[in-house]
Design a protein around this motif. Structure first.
Motif, PDB file in Angstrom:
ATOM      1  N   VAL A   8       0.779  -1.215  -0.118  1.00 27.25           N
ATOM      2  CA  VAL A   8       0.066  -0.029   0.016  1.00 27.25           C
ATOM      3  C   VAL A   8       0.978   1.244   0.092  1.00 27.25           C
ATOM      4  N   ASP A   9       0.771   1.958  -1.017  1.00 28.36           N
ATOM      5  CA  ASP A   9       1.792   3.238  -1.371  1.00 28.36           C
ATOM      6  C   ASP A   9       1.029   4.430  -1.021  1.00 28.36           C
ATOM      7  N   LEU A  10      -0.333   4.512  -0.823  1.00 27.94           N
ATOM      8  CA  LEU A  10      -0.833   5.817  -0.812  1.00 27.94           C
ATOM      9  C   LEU A  10      -2.138   5.641  -0.023  1.00 27.94           C
ATOM     10  N   ILE A  11      -2.631   6.368   0.878  1.00 23.18           N
ATOM     11  CA  ILE A  11      -3.949   6.120   1.637  1.00 23.18           C
ATOM     12  C   ILE A  11      -4.204   7.770   1.548  1.00 23.18           C
ATOM     13  N   GLU A  12      -5.463   8.124   1.001  1.00 24.57           N
ATOM     14  CA  GLU A  12      -6.155   9.275   1.071  1.00 24.57           C
ATOM     15  C   GLU A  12      -7.341   9.282   1.865  1.00 24.57           C
ATOM     16  N   LYS A  24       0.408  -0.962  -4.897  1.00 25.46           N
ATOM     17  CA  LYS A  24       1.223  -0.890  -5.807  1.00 25.46           C
ATOM     18  C   LYS A  24       1.857  -2.525  -5.748  1.00 25.46           C
ATOM     19  N   THR A  25       1.783  -2.787  -7.095  1.00 24.46           N
ATOM     20  CA  THR A  25       2.604  -4.199  -7.301  1.00 24.46           C
ATOM     21  C   THR A  25       3.591  -3.933  -8.302  1.00 24.46           C
ATOM     22  N   PHE A  38      -0.502  -0.177 -10.796  1.00 20.91           N
ATOM     23  CA  PHE A  38      -1.143   0.331  -9.729  1.00 20.91           C
ATOM     24  C   PHE A  38      -2.909  -0.078  -9.374  1.00 20.91           C
ATOM     25  N   HIS A  39      -3.334  -0.454  -8.249  1.00 26.74           N
ATOM     26  CA  HIS A  39      -4.690  -0.628  -8.102  1.00 26.74           C
ATOM     27  C   HIS A  39      -5.184   0.118  -6.863  1.00 26.74           C
ATOM     28  N   ARG A  40      -6.485   0.911  -7.215  1.00 25.04           N
ATOM     29  CA  ARG A  40      -7.169   1.808  -5.978  1.00 25.04           C
ATOM     30  C   ARG A  40      -8.450   0.878  -5.808  1.00 25.04           C
ATOM     31  N   HIS A  41      -8.715   1.035  -4.394  1.00 27.32           N
ATOM     32  CA  HIS A  41      -9.870   0.703  -3.912  1.00 27.32           C
ATOM     33  C   HIS A  41     -10.481   1.690  -2.913  1.00 27.32           C
ATOM     34  N   ILE A  42     -11.769   1.557  -2.680  1.00 26.62           N
ATOM     35  CA  ILE A  42     -12.153   2.481  -1.728  1.00 26.62           C
ATOM     36  C   ILE A  42     -12.828   1.728  -0.488  1.00 26.62           C
ATOM     37  N   ARG A  55      -2.358  -0.151   8.654  1.00 27.77           N
ATOM     38  CA  ARG A  55      -2.371   1.353   8.513  1.00 27.77           C
ATOM     39  C   ARG A  55      -3.526   1.860   8.258  1.00 27.77           C
ATOM     40  N   VAL A  56      -4.294   1.015   7.180  1.00 32.19           N
ATOM     41  CA  VAL A  56      -5.709   1.415   6.404  1.00 32.19           C
ATOM     42  C   VAL A  56      -6.770   1.396   7.832  1.00 32.19           C
TER      43      VAL A  56
END
Length: 81
Positions: A8-12, A24-25, A38-42, A55-56
């Protein structure tokens, strides 16, 4: 040697309380990245986040208060025709 590294490279946190998580893979060869994606999920307020990265989970616990969850659900209900 090839190695697949997932992190996990970004948490917003967005205005409505949703948490956007970017994973990030990376494909590494001898310590150098040769490919990546990259893959995003909410994670929306009220969602089960127990299987998310630590961390999430911590950010969800701090952000997804009862008031935030109630406001999110009310907004979703108002937006549904």
């Amino acid at each position: 040697m090839l190695e697949k590294v997932v992190s996990v490279d970004l948490i917003e946190v967005v205005e409505n309380g949703s948490i956007q998580v970017r994973t990030k893979t990376a494909i590494m060869e001898d310590g150098k990245q040769i490919s990546g994606a990259f893959h995003r999920h909410i994670v929306a307020p009220g969602d089960d986040y127990s299987k998310q990265e630590a961390r999430v989970q911590a950010i969800c616990k701090a952000t997804h208060t009862a008031a935030v969850v109630a406001a999110y659900k009310a907004a979703q209900a108002a937006a549904t025709p």
